[in-house]
Design a protein around this motif. Structure first.
Motif, PDB file in Angstrom:
ATOM      1  N   LEU A  23       8.629  -1.643   4.531  1.00 45.44           N
ATOM      2  CA  LEU A  23       9.721  -0.724   4.278  1.00 45.44           C
ATOM      3  C   LEU A  23      10.945  -1.432   3.705  1.00 45.44           C
ATOM      4  CD1 LEU A  23       9.462   1.583   7.415  1.00 45.44           C
ATOM      5  CD2 LEU A  23       8.882   2.167   5.062  1.00 45.44           C
ATOM      6  N   ASN A  24      11.133  -2.694   4.098  1.00 45.72           N
ATOM      7  CA  ASN A  24      12.270  -3.441   3.567  1.00 45.72           C
ATOM      8  C   ASN A  24      12.184  -3.623   2.056  1.00 45.72           C
ATOM      9  OD1 ASN A  24      13.432  -3.682   6.080  1.00 45.72           O
ATOM     10  ND2 ASN A  24      12.553  -5.695   6.497  1.00 45.72           N
ATOM     11  N   SER A  25      10.968  -3.620   1.534  1.00 41.37           N
ATOM     12  CA  SER A  25      10.795  -3.787   0.096  1.00 41.37           C
ATOM     13  C   SER A  25      11.276  -2.560  -0.679  1.00 41.37           C
ATOM     14  CB  SER A  25       9.324  -4.056  -0.238  1.00 41.37           C
ATOM     15  OG  SER A  25       8.524  -2.926   0.098  1.00 41.37           O
ATOM     16  N   ARG A  26      11.449  -1.456   0.033  1.00 41.28           N
ATOM     17  CA  ARG A  26      11.926  -0.233  -0.615  1.00 41.28           C
ATOM     18  C   ARG A  26      13.447  -0.165  -0.658  1.00 41.28           C
ATOM     19  NH1 ARG A  26       8.116   3.977  -1.019  1.00 41.28           N
ATOM     20  NH2 ARG A  26       6.072   3.480  -0.131  1.00 41.28           N
ATOM     21  N   ASN A  30      21.853  -2.626  -2.078  1.00 38.42           N
ATOM     22  CA  ASN A  30      22.809  -2.383  -0.993  1.00 38.42           C
ATOM     23  C   ASN A  30      22.151  -2.362   0.381  1.00 38.42           C
ATOM     24  OD1 ASN A  30      25.283  -1.862  -2.597  1.00 38.42           O
ATOM     25  ND2 ASN A  30      24.112  -0.120  -3.371  1.00 38.42           N
ATOM     26  N   GLY A  31      20.816  -2.382   0.391  1.00 46.92           N
ATOM     27  CA  GLY A  31      20.104  -2.301   1.657  1.00 46.92           C
ATOM     28  C   GLY A  31      19.794  -0.889   2.079  1.00 46.92           C
ATOM     29  N   VAL A  32      19.852   0.066   1.144  1.00 43.31           N
ATOM     30  CA  VAL A  32      19.607   1.475   1.441  1.00 43.31           C
ATOM     31  C   VAL A  32      18.214   1.860   0.949  1.00 43.31           C
ATOM     32  CG1 VAL A  32      20.357   3.850   1.031  1.00 43.31           C
ATOM     33  CG2 VAL A  32      22.058   2.027   1.260  1.00 43.31           C
ATOM     34  N   ILE A  33      17.480   2.572   1.807  1.00 48.58           N
ATOM     35  CA  ILE A  33      16.156   3.075   1.442  1.00 48.58           C
ATOM     36  C   ILE A  33      16.299   4.540   1.038  1.00 48.58           C
ATOM     37  CG2 ILE A  33      13.806   3.524   2.246  1.00 48.58           C
ATOM     38  CD1 ILE A  33      14.180   1.300   4.307  1.00 48.58           C
ATOM     39  N   ALA A  34      15.950   4.849  -0.200  1.00 46.98           N
ATOM     40  CA  ALA A  34      16.013   6.234  -0.684  1.00 46.98           C
ATOM     41  C   ALA A  34      14.768   6.977  -0.224  1.00 46.98           C
ATOM     42  CB  ALA A  34      16.122   6.253  -2.206  1.00 46.98           C
ATOM     43  N   ILE A  35      14.978   8.095   0.472  1.00 48.17           N
ATOM     44  CA  ILE A  35      13.880   8.852   1.048  1.00 48.17           C
ATOM     45  C   ILE A  35      13.275   9.790   0.003  1.00 48.17           C
ATOM     46  CG2 ILE A  35      13.255  10.561   2.791  1.00 48.17           C
ATOM     47  CD1 ILE A  35      13.825   7.809   3.897  1.00 48.17           C
ATOM     48  N   PHE A  75      28.944   4.862   2.288  1.00 44.77           N
ATOM     49  CA  PHE A  75      27.679   4.607   2.974  1.00 44.77           C
ATOM     50  C   PHE A  75      26.997   3.364   2.404  1.00 44.77           C
ATOM     51  CE2 PHE A  75      23.053   5.337   3.403  1.00 44.77           C
ATOM     52  CZ  PHE A  75      22.967   5.407   4.788  1.00 44.77           C
ATOM     53  N   LYS A  76      27.036   3.213   1.084  1.00 38.72           N
ATOM     54  CA  LYS A  76      26.450   2.029   0.454  1.00 38.72           C
ATOM     55  C   LYS A  76      27.186   0.768   0.886  1.00 38.72           C
ATOM     56  CE  LYS A  76      24.663   4.335  -3.697  1.00 38.72           C
ATOM     57  NZ  LYS A  76      24.769   4.446  -5.173  1.00 38.72           N
ATOM     58  N   ALA A  77      28.513   0.859   0.989  1.00 39.43           N
ATOM     59  CA  ALA A  77      29.299  -0.292   1.444  1.00 39.43           C
ATOM     60  C   ALA A  77      28.955  -0.656   2.890  1.00 39.43           C
ATOM     61  CB  ALA A  77      30.789   0.004   1.307  1.00 39.43           C
ATOM     62  N   LEU A  78      28.735   0.364   3.720  1.00 41.21           N
ATOM     63  CA  LEU A  78      28.347   0.130   5.112  1.00 41.21           C
ATOM     64  C   LEU A  78      27.009  -0.595   5.181  1.00 41.21           C
ATOM     65  CD1 LEU A  78      28.738   0.681   8.173  1.00 41.21           C
ATOM     66  CD2 LEU A  78      27.565   2.865   7.810  1.00 41.21           C
ATOM     67  N   ALA A  79      26.029  -0.099   4.440  1.00 37.97           N
ATOM     68  CA  ALA A  79      24.704  -0.727   4.444  1.00 37.97           C
ATOM     69  C   ALA A  79      24.771  -2.144   3.880  1.00 37.97           C
ATOM     70  CB  ALA A  79      23.735   0.121   3.623  1.00 37.97           C
ATOM     71  N   TYR A  80      25.528  -2.334   2.831  1.00 40.75           N
ATOM     72  CA  TYR A  80      25.657  -3.660   2.213  1.00 40.75           C
ATOM     73  C   TYR A  80      26.311  -4.646   3.172  1.00 40.75           C
ATOM     74  CZ  TYR A  80      27.052  -7.250  -1.155  1.00 40.75           C
ATOM     75  OH  TYR A  80      27.244  -8.445  -1.809  1.00 40.75           O
ATOM     76  N   SER A  81      27.292  -4.169   3.934  1.00 46.21           N
ATOM     77  CA  SER A  81      27.983  -5.040   4.892  1.00 46.21           C
ATOM     78  C   SER A  81      27.034  -5.525   5.978  1.00 46.21           C
ATOM     79  CB  SER A  81      29.161  -4.281   5.518  1.00 46.21           C
ATOM     80  OG  SER A  81      30.055  -3.837   4.518  1.00 46.21           O
ATOM     81  N   TYR A  82      26.191  -4.633   6.490  1.00 43.37           N
ATOM     82  CA  TYR A  82      25.221  -5.044   7.517  1.00 43.37           C
ATOM     83  C   TYR A  82      24.147  -5.949   6.923  1.00 43.37           C
ATOM     84  CZ  TYR A  82      26.898  -2.289  11.450  1.00 43.37           C
ATOM     85  OH  TYR A  82      27.645  -1.819  12.506  1.00 43.37           O
TER      86      TYR A  82
END
Length: 309
Positions: A23-26, A30-35, A75-82
């Motif tokens: 799943l990480n490959s998706r 930014n670290g966001v997985i598009a559903i 939201f993208k900034a949040l995911a990128y920060s983590y």
């Protein structure tokens, strides 16, 4: 020997087909997985050992949703920060579900308005919702993630060099355009007709409810009890984005009718042409007021007036 090789290749092919991709490959940069499709059911199974931070929203370019446009970069900034602090194996997955690609998923959770910022804790499919009425800044979204996971991260916004240079070039070009067209612009901004048009546009925009929907982050429309798309809120205390556009068009038609009748009609040459001109715009004026009164009646059942409709 050949049969053994064929069997080996066939086995590898079957294993490759049956293997589920990581799943990480998706995840994007930014670290966001598009559903899309049934991917969400693979991430939130009810037995998952990770926390899922999900944004259920809509593409702001296809639907007029101002709060959706504001929350997406946060939201993208949040995911990128983590991702920057913990990597993709932090035990927290960030997923984005667009309404256009996940209508069944939205129906499954009974989502009628967007956006929704939810946190799914491990081994549960019951979301914890964030209150977005106080703002959609990444810091406020991160506060809920920290509360539910115990993990925090300082917000880091990705720097896009291409956008930086594009902004610089745009600024230079705009400055040059203003310099070379300064005389024409001076004539435009000192024109009484231009200021009259700007005043009319401002009055129509503000009186149609544009500021109300901006302040309240009202949705563009809403699903009714039977799945129909409602563009008109049946209350005086609320208003949808689509309703603002309809009312603005009605006000524009009424304004144009009044201007044409008061300013243009007296200048029309010929009695017959002038009569037809006046009759046409009187009909537009009558229809415009009829539609406007109909809107008032739909929002307030006790409204006593009625015209054509």
């Amino acid at each position: 020997m050949k049969f053994g090789k064929i069997l080996t290749y066939l086995t590898l092919f079957v294993v490759a087909c049956l293997a589920k991709p990581d799943l990480n490959s998706r995840a994007d940069d930014n670290g966001v997985i598009a559903i899309a499709g049934r991917l969400f059911q693979r991430i939130v199974t009810g037995k998952q050992d990770h926390t899922t931070v999900a944004l259920f929203s809509v593409d702001a370019t296809t639907m007029n949703c101002e709060i959706c446009r504001l929350i997406e970069p946060q939201f993208k900034a949040l995911a990128y920060s983590y991702k920057q602090k913990y990597g993709l194996d932090s035990g927290i997955r960030f997923v984005y579900a667009d309404f256009g690609k996940n209508k069944n998923l939205f129906e499954q959770f009974g989502i009628e308005t967007v956006p929704n910022f939810w946190v799914f804790k491990p081994k549960t499919v019951v979301p914890i919702a964030a209150d977005l009425s106080n703002g959609v800044d990444a810091d406020k979204l991160a506060a809920l993630v920290l509360k539910e996971t115990g993990k925090g991260a300082p917000i880091v916004y990705r720097q896009d060099p291409a956008k930086k240079y594009a902004s610089l070039v745009s600024t230079v070009l705009c400055g040059a355009a203003l310099f070379f067209t300064r005389k024409m612009l001076l004539n435009v901004f000192t024109s009484r007709k231009v200021w009259a048009a700007l005043s009319i546009i401002t009055v129509i925009t503000l009186s149609s409810g544009f500021m109300f929907t901006r302040i309240r982050f009202s949705p563009y429309s809403q699903r009714g009890e039977h799945g129909e798309n409602l563009w008109l809120a049946g209350s005086q205390q609320y208003q949808f984005g689509a309703e603002v556009q309809v009312v603005s068009l009605i006000y524009t038609a009424l304004t144009m009718s009044t201007i044409f009748l008061a300013v243009i009609a007296p200048k029309v040459q010929g009695a017959k042409r002038q009569t037809l001109f006046i009759f046409f715009w009187l009909v537009v004026l009558w229809l415009g007021y009829s539609f406007l009164v109909d809107v008032f009646q739909r929002k307030m059942q006790m409204y006593p007036f009625k015209l054509l409709l």
